[in-house]
Write a protein that holds these residues in place. Structure first.
Motif, PDB file in Angstrom:
ATOM      1  N   TYR A  33     -11.674  -2.437  -6.047  1.00  0.00           N
ATOM      2  CA  TYR A  33     -11.973  -2.992  -4.718  1.00  0.00           C
ATOM      3  C   TYR A  33     -12.553  -1.902  -3.807  1.00  0.00           C
ATOM      4  N   SER A  89      -6.532  -1.205 -10.308  1.00  0.00           N
ATOM      5  CA  SER A  89      -7.416  -2.283  -9.828  1.00  0.00           C
ATOM      6  C   SER A  89      -7.837  -2.056  -8.379  1.00  0.00           C
ATOM      7  N   GLY A  90      -7.006  -1.357  -7.607  1.00  0.00           N
ATOM      8  CA  GLY A  90      -7.369  -1.053  -6.216  1.00  0.00           C
ATOM      9  C   GLY A  90      -8.639  -0.206  -6.159  1.00  0.00           C
ATOM     10  N   LYS A 110       2.908   2.887  -6.538  1.00  0.00           N
ATOM     11  CA  LYS A 110       2.568   2.085  -7.732  1.00  0.00           C
ATOM     12  C   LYS A 110       1.706   2.852  -8.713  1.00  0.00           C
ATOM     13  N   ARG A 161     -11.469   7.121  -1.718  1.00  0.00           N
ATOM     14  CA  ARG A 161     -10.179   7.344  -1.014  1.00  0.00           C
ATOM     15  C   ARG A 161     -10.394   7.743   0.445  1.00  0.00           C
ATOM     16  N   SER A 167       0.839  -1.201   0.000  1.00  0.00           N
ATOM     17  CA  SER A 167       0.000   0.000   0.000  1.00  0.00           C
ATOM     18  C   SER A 167       0.873   1.250   0.000  1.00  0.00           C
ATOM     19  N   ILE A 205      -1.724  -8.663  -9.803  1.00  0.00           N
ATOM     20  CA  ILE A 205      -1.800  -8.480 -11.257  1.00  0.00           C
ATOM     21  C   ILE A 205      -0.808  -9.406 -11.976  1.00  0.00           C
TER      22      ILE A 205
HETATM   23  O1   DC Z   1      -4.076  -0.020  -4.236  1.00  0.00           O
HETATM   24  P1   DC Z   1      -5.076   0.391  -3.158  1.00  0.00           P
HETATM   25  O2   DC Z   1      -4.454   0.755  -1.842  1.00  0.00           O
HETATM   26  O3   DC Z   1      -6.038   1.417  -3.629  1.00  0.00           O
HETATM   27  O4   DC Z   1      -5.925  -0.942  -2.899  1.00  0.00           O
HETATM   28  C1   DC Z   1      -6.969  -0.978  -1.985  1.00  0.00           C
HETATM   29  C2   DC Z   1      -7.107  -2.374  -1.391  1.00  0.00           C
HETATM   30  O5   DC Z   1      -7.579  -3.271  -2.397  1.00  0.00           O
HETATM   31  C3   DC Z   1      -5.843  -2.966  -0.815  1.00  0.00           C
HETATM   32  O6   DC Z   1      -5.887  -2.994   0.584  1.00  0.00           O
HETATM   33  C4   DC Z   1      -5.793  -4.366  -1.337  1.00  0.00           C
HETATM   34  C5   DC Z   1      -6.895  -4.507  -2.321  1.00  0.00           C
HETATM   35  N1   DC Z   1      -6.437  -4.887  -3.648  1.00  0.00           N
HETATM   36  C6   DC Z   1      -6.319  -6.226  -3.919  1.00  0.00           C
HETATM   37  O7   DC Z   1      -6.537  -7.055  -3.044  1.00  0.00           O
HETATM   38  N2   DC Z   1      -5.983  -6.636  -5.169  1.00  0.00           N
HETATM   39  C7   DC Z   1      -5.728  -5.742  -6.125  1.00  0.00           C
HETATM   40  N3   DC Z   1      -5.407  -6.186  -7.356  1.00  0.00           N
HETATM   41  C8   DC Z   1      -5.803  -4.359  -5.850  1.00  0.00           C
HETATM   42  C9   DC Z   1      -6.143  -3.965  -4.591  1.00  0.00           C
END
Ligand code: DC
Length: 228
Positions: free
Chosen positions: A44, A40-41, A22, A96, A18, A137
């Motif tokens: 989620y 992709s985060g 990235k 966020r 985190s 990924i």
């Molecule tokens: O990248 P981020 O901090 O915005 O992601 C938020 C949450 O989503 C992070 O705690 C883990 C999850 N995540 C995941 O499990 N798989 C991904 N490909 C992207 C994020």
């Protein structure tokens, strides 16, 4: 003549902890190559936001499955920004929030959520020319990505970056609370059963603790040239 020398389009998978930079890196690389960028985060986070707004019980698998049928996540690029929409509503700021950041790792442990989002993520890669960042990924979504990066940075540096980012957005939060959230998310992300955060065997590690955003972009563009 030009097309003869045109480089083939590839998929660049960027995983890491985190707040390790990235997303900034992924956006910069996509811009330089004129590739699509997908965070992709954010997907989620959007599912988590939907659950909060609609009081979905995340411990109830049936409620989660039903929620997934009602969630439509899209992205639009506007004035150089990549914006996330949940059911046509702009949610870039809402996803966020501290509330979402606190819950998102739990939501990301749910296999039905992961399967649903991974299927959507794979669609983006069909014509390649894609940079996607996340946690799985290079391992799960695109195990065949031509270039995989595993980005990391010291916890203290990551906390500082995240703290400043939130402060600049006018959010009231202590440095300690930011660090605690990062530690908690890293722990949940790395230890969950389904698709835990881990470095793909063929990923290249990029520690950006002492690199500027320009320097890290330069390093990745060098790697891109080697991989195309
Ligand atoms: O990248 P981020 O901090 O915005 O992601 C938020 C949450 O989503 C992070 O705690 C883990 C999850 N995540 C995941 O499990 N798989 C991904 N490909 C992207 C994020």
């Amino acid at each position: 003549m030009l097309s003869f020398f045109k480089k083939r389009k590839i998929i660049i998978a960027i995983d890491g902890h985190s707040s390790c930079g990235k997303s900034t890196l992924a956006k910069d690389v996509a811009k330089s190559l004129n590739y699509i960028y997908v965070d992709s985060g954010a997907m989620y986070r959007a599912v988590t936001l939907y659950c909060i707004w609609n009081e979905v019980d995340i411990d109830n698998p049936e409620e989660i499955l039903e929620a997934l049928t009602k969630i439509n996540i899209t992205f639009q690029s506007k004035r150089g920004k990549n914006l996330c929409y949940l059911n046509e509503e702009l949610v870039e700021d809402d996803i966020r929030s501290a509330e979402v950041s606190d819950l998102v790792s739990e939501v990301a442990t749910i296999s039905s959520v992961r399967a649903h989002l991974v299927a959507m993520q794979k669609e983006y890669g069909k014509s390649r020319g894609l940079v996607m960042d996340g946690r799985d990924i290079g391992t799960v979504v695109f195990p065949d990505a031509e270039l995989k990066l595993f980005v990391t940075a010291d916890l203290d540096i990551r906390s500082h970056r995240r703290y400043l980012e939130l402060k600049n957005k006018g959010k009231e939060i202590s440095f300690e609370a930011v660090t605690a959230n990062l530690i908690k998310r890293d722990r949940i992300d790395s230890t969950r059963d389904d698709s835990p955060l881990m470095q793909a065997k063929d990923a290249i590690v990029l520690d950006n603790s002492n690199l500027s955003t320009k320097e890290q972009l330069k390093a990745v563009m060098k790697l891109y040239k080697i991989h195309t």
